[in-house]
Design a protein around this motif. Structure first.
Motif, PDB file in Angstrom:
ATOM      1  N   GLY A  69      -2.639   6.275 -12.028  1.00  0.00           N
ATOM      2  CA  GLY A  69      -2.344   5.094 -12.825  1.00  0.00           C
ATOM      3  C   GLY A  69      -1.147   4.347 -12.303  1.00  0.00           C
ATOM      4  O   GLY A  69      -1.159   3.115 -12.211  1.00  0.00           O
ATOM      5  N   PHE A  70      -0.102   5.044 -11.935  1.00  0.00           N
ATOM      6  CA  PHE A  70       1.114   4.387 -11.453  1.00  0.00           C
ATOM      7  C   PHE A  70       0.894   3.748 -10.096  1.00  0.00           C
ATOM      8  O   PHE A  70       1.269   2.590  -9.869  1.00  0.00           O
ATOM      9  N   VAL A  71       0.283   4.454  -9.161  1.00  0.00           N
ATOM     10  CA  VAL A  71       0.107   3.940  -7.808  1.00  0.00           C
ATOM     11  C   VAL A  71      -0.874   2.778  -7.783  1.00  0.00           C
ATOM     12  O   VAL A  71      -0.667   1.785  -7.083  1.00  0.00           O
TER      13      VAL A  71
ATOM     14  N   HIS B 279      -4.599   6.021  -0.261  1.00  0.00           N
ATOM     15  CA  HIS B 279      -5.234   4.914   0.442  1.00  0.00           C
ATOM     16  C   HIS B 279      -5.522   5.352   1.869  1.00  0.00           C
ATOM     17  O   HIS B 279      -4.659   5.948   2.525  1.00  0.00           O
ATOM     18  N   ALA B 280      -6.727   5.073   2.334  1.00  0.00           N
ATOM     19  CA  ALA B 280      -7.057   5.395   3.719  1.00  0.00           C
ATOM     20  C   ALA B 280      -6.231   4.492   4.627  1.00  0.00           C
ATOM     21  O   ALA B 280      -6.096   3.308   4.377  1.00  0.00           O
ATOM     22  N   GLY B 281      -5.677   5.017   5.641  1.00  0.00           N
ATOM     23  CA  GLY B 281      -4.851   4.226   6.546  1.00  0.00           C
ATOM     24  C   GLY B 281      -4.106   5.123   7.510  1.00  0.00           C
ATOM     25  O   GLY B 281      -3.912   4.777   8.665  1.00  0.00           O
ATOM     26  N   LEU B 282      -3.690   6.269   7.019  1.00  0.00           N
ATOM     27  CA  LEU B 282      -3.069   7.250   7.904  1.00  0.00           C
ATOM     28  C   LEU B 282      -4.173   8.072   8.553  1.00  0.00           C
ATOM     29  O   LEU B 282      -5.249   8.255   7.985  1.00  0.00           O
ATOM     30  N   SER B 283      -3.893   8.587   9.724  1.00  0.00           N
ATOM     31  CA  SER B 283      -4.879   9.434  10.404  1.00  0.00           C
ATOM     32  C   SER B 283      -5.141  10.684   9.575  1.00  0.00           C
ATOM     33  O   SER B 283      -4.239  11.240   8.957  1.00  0.00           O
ATOM     34  N   LYS B 284      -6.405  11.118   9.591  1.00  0.00           N
ATOM     35  CA  LYS B 284      -6.763  12.338   8.864  1.00  0.00           C
ATOM     36  C   LYS B 284      -6.210  13.553   9.593  1.00  0.00           C
ATOM     37  O   LYS B 284      -6.269  13.644  10.806  1.00  0.00           O
ATOM     38  N   LEU B 285      -5.663  14.462   8.829  1.00  0.00           N
ATOM     39  CA  LEU B 285      -5.149  15.715   9.370  1.00  0.00           C
ATOM     40  C   LEU B 285      -5.944  16.865   8.784  1.00  0.00           C
ATOM     41  O   LEU B 285      -6.534  16.742   7.713  1.00  0.00           O
TER      42      LEU B 285
ATOM     43  N   VAL C  95       0.823  -1.204   0.000  1.00  0.00           N
ATOM     44  CA  VAL C  95       0.000   0.000   0.000  1.00  0.00           C
ATOM     45  C   VAL C  95       0.861   1.258   0.000  1.00  0.00           C
ATOM     46  O   VAL C  95       1.826   1.367   0.742  1.00  0.00           O
ATOM     47  N   VAL C  96       0.483   2.202  -0.848  1.00  0.00           N
ATOM     48  CA  VAL C  96       1.038   3.554  -0.821  1.00  0.00           C
ATOM     49  C   VAL C  96      -0.042   4.432  -0.198  1.00  0.00           C
ATOM     50  O   VAL C  96      -1.150   4.522  -0.719  1.00  0.00           O
ATOM     51  N   PHE C  97       0.280   5.056   0.930  1.00  0.00           N
ATOM     52  CA  PHE C  97      -0.708   5.859   1.636  1.00  0.00           C
ATOM     53  C   PHE C  97      -0.830   7.271   1.070  1.00  0.00           C
ATOM     54  O   PHE C  97      -1.928   7.731   0.781  1.00  0.00           O
ATOM     55  N   ALA C  98       0.295   7.976   0.948  1.00  0.00           N
ATOM     56  CA  ALA C  98       0.214   9.389   0.565  1.00  0.00           C
ATOM     57  C   ALA C  98       1.532   9.866  -0.034  1.00  0.00           C
ATOM     58  O   ALA C  98       2.571   9.233   0.120  1.00  0.00           O
ATOM     59  N   LEU C  99       1.434  11.012  -0.710  1.00  0.00           N
ATOM     60  CA  LEU C  99       2.601  11.682  -1.281  1.00  0.00           C
ATOM     61  C   LEU C  99       2.514  13.157  -0.917  1.00  0.00           C
ATOM     62  O   LEU C  99       1.477  13.780  -1.078  1.00  0.00           O
TER      63      LEU C  99
END
Length: 155
Positions: free
Chosen positions: A149-151, A22-28, A2-6
């Motif tokens: 597309g890449f992720v 992807h949802a998984g990290l806490s929302k900020l 999983v890639v969470f964020a960039l």
């Protein structure tokens, strides 16, 4: 995997792009993202200064041919990887000082390859965009679609 964020941070330390895949990290909240970017920029600069000084090069032996000195001496790079039980943050800094922060699962394989490909997408769709102003927030649909597309293929 999983890639969470960039996150993309300008050379001045401002957050110019953030994207959650992807949802998984806490929302900020929006201000928290700016604080994270500025804090990381400062920590990266400090850790770059903490690197031990390079040892003086030994003179080459007379019998060996001397190589031309490298135009890019080994420079300290600062914080590159932060790993926890829940996520891994990988940093890639460009020659111009722009930092790419990729948040993935701790055991994501080939993160360096992913970072290179993300940088290629950035160079192709953002930096070659005549309507983009450097250091300003990135709003480019082609870049977003290329990242999607890449992720999605990698996840």
């Amino acid at each position: 995997m999983v890639v969470f964020a960039l996150f993309i941070i300008s050379k001045a330390g401002g957050l110019i792009y953030n994207r959650e895949f992807h949802a998984g990290l806490s929302k900020l909240e929006a201000n928290d993202y700016l604080i994270v970017a500025g804090t990381f920029h400062g920590i990266h600069a400090i850790t770059k200064q903490l690197c031990p000084a390079a040892a003086a090069p030994t003179p080459p032996a007379i019998t060996t041919p001397s190589l031309a000195p490298s135009p890019f001496p080994s420079r300290p790079s600062g914080l590159e990887v932060l790993e926890t039980q829940n996520f891994r943050m990988q940093c890639f800094q460009t020659q111009t000082g722009v930092k790419f922060l990729l948040f993935t699962e701790p055991h994501q394989p080939n993160v360096d390859t992913m970072m290179r490909r993300i940088y290629e997408l950035y160079a192709d769709y953002v930096m070659k965009n005549p309507f983009y102003t450097v250091e300003m927030p990135i709003r480019c649909e082609k870049f977003d679609r290329g990242l999607d597309g890449f992720v999605k293929v990698r996840s």
